[in-house]
Design a protein around this motif. Structure first.
Motif, PDB file in Angstrom:
ATOM      1  N   PHE A  75       0.834  -1.203   0.000  1.00  0.00           N
ATOM      2  CA  PHE A  75       0.000   0.000   0.000  1.00  0.00           C
ATOM      3  C   PHE A  75       0.868   1.252   0.000  1.00  0.00           C
ATOM      4  O   PHE A  75       0.593   2.214  -0.701  1.00  0.00           O
ATOM      5  CB  PHE A  75      -0.946  -0.009   1.209  1.00  0.00           C
ATOM      6  N   GLU A  76       1.918   1.208   0.786  1.00  0.00           N
ATOM      7  CA  GLU A  76       2.878   2.315   0.862  1.00  0.00           C
ATOM      8  C   GLU A  76       3.605   2.474  -0.478  1.00  0.00           C
ATOM      9  O   GLU A  76       3.931   3.582  -0.896  1.00  0.00           O
ATOM     10  CB  GLU A  76       3.888   1.958   1.963  1.00  0.00           C
ATOM     11  N   MET A  77       3.842   1.362  -1.161  1.00  0.00           N
ATOM     12  CA  MET A  77       4.563   1.374  -2.435  1.00  0.00           C
ATOM     13  C   MET A  77       3.898   2.323  -3.434  1.00  0.00           C
ATOM     14  O   MET A  77       4.574   3.096  -4.096  1.00  0.00           O
ATOM     15  CB  MET A  77       4.619  -0.039  -3.016  1.00  0.00           C
ATOM     16  N   ASN A  78       2.560   2.285  -3.523  1.00  0.00           N
ATOM     17  CA  ASN A  78       1.855   3.135  -4.484  1.00  0.00           C
ATOM     18  C   ASN A  78       2.070   4.615  -4.191  1.00  0.00           C
ATOM     19  O   ASN A  78       2.189   5.423  -5.105  1.00  0.00           O
ATOM     20  CB  ASN A  78       0.370   2.787  -4.516  1.00  0.00           C
ATOM     21  N   LYS A  79       2.166   4.970  -2.918  1.00  0.00           N
ATOM     22  CA  LYS A  79       2.432   6.350  -2.518  1.00  0.00           C
ATOM     23  C   LYS A  79       3.824   6.772  -3.009  1.00  0.00           C
ATOM     24  O   LYS A  79       4.006   7.857  -3.543  1.00  0.00           O
ATOM     25  CB  LYS A  79       2.332   6.449  -0.991  1.00  0.00           C
ATOM     26  N   HIS A  80       4.798   5.871  -2.849  1.00  0.00           N
ATOM     27  CA  HIS A  80       6.170   6.167  -3.309  1.00  0.00           C
ATOM     28  C   HIS A  80       6.209   6.280  -4.837  1.00  0.00           C
ATOM     29  O   HIS A  80       6.866   7.163  -5.384  1.00  0.00           O
ATOM     30  CB  HIS A  80       7.144   5.086  -2.837  1.00  0.00           C
ATOM     31  N   LEU A  81       5.505   5.374  -5.527  1.00  0.00           N
ATOM     32  CA  LEU A  81       5.492   5.411  -6.999  1.00  0.00           C
ATOM     33  C   LEU A  81       4.918   6.734  -7.497  1.00  0.00           C
ATOM     34  O   LEU A  81       5.436   7.310  -8.454  1.00  0.00           O
ATOM     35  CB  LEU A  81       4.671   4.246  -7.565  1.00  0.00           C
ATOM     36  N   ALA A  82       3.865   7.214  -6.848  1.00  0.00           N
ATOM     37  CA  ALA A  82       3.217   8.457  -7.271  1.00  0.00           C
ATOM     38  C   ALA A  82       4.207   9.631  -7.263  1.00  0.00           C
ATOM     39  O   ALA A  82       4.140  10.511  -8.120  1.00  0.00           O
ATOM     40  CB  ALA A  82       2.027   8.764  -6.364  1.00  0.00           C
ATOM     41  N   GLN A  83       5.151   9.621  -6.335  1.00  0.00           N
ATOM     42  CA  GLN A  83       6.139  10.704  -6.231  1.00  0.00           C
ATOM     43  C   GLN A  83       7.153  10.660  -7.384  1.00  0.00           C
ATOM     44  O   GLN A  83       7.888  11.605  -7.580  1.00  0.00           O
ATOM     45  CB  GLN A  83       6.866  10.633  -4.884  1.00  0.00           C
TER      46      GLN A  83
END
Length: 86
Positions: A75-83
């Motif tokens: 779930f955290e991965m998607n937040k990092h990808l968005a950046q």
């Protein structure tokens, strides 16, 4: 009625950052394609924690994408990808 030509956020072509491009390539990709390519990379390189499949263990290529973290949740991965998508 909504304009049918408008693409949704998952389909809009985005440019990956140099860090993300090291994993998914530098071509413009939709958010969905990026996530798909990241998962292919994670599976190919066996980067899921065997005890907790929702945890992604970062290798040298993924660490810069994950803000230097050794591991992130899926779930955290998607937040990092968005950046890393412009």
């Amino acid at each position: 009625m909504a304009d049918t030509k408008k693409t949704n956020a998952l389909q809009k072509p985005l440019t990956p950052s140099p860090e993300l491009a090291a994993v998914v390539g530098s071509a413009q990709l939709s958010r969905g394609e990026v996530v798909s390519k990241i998962w292919d990379y994670i599976k190919k390189n066996n980067l899921q924690n065997p005890e907790n499949k929702r945890e992604i263990v970062a290798d040298d290529k993924l660490k810069p994408v994950f803000s230097g973290k050794d591991k992130v949740s899926m779930f955290e991965m998607n937040k990092h990808l968005a950046q890393h998508l412009k």
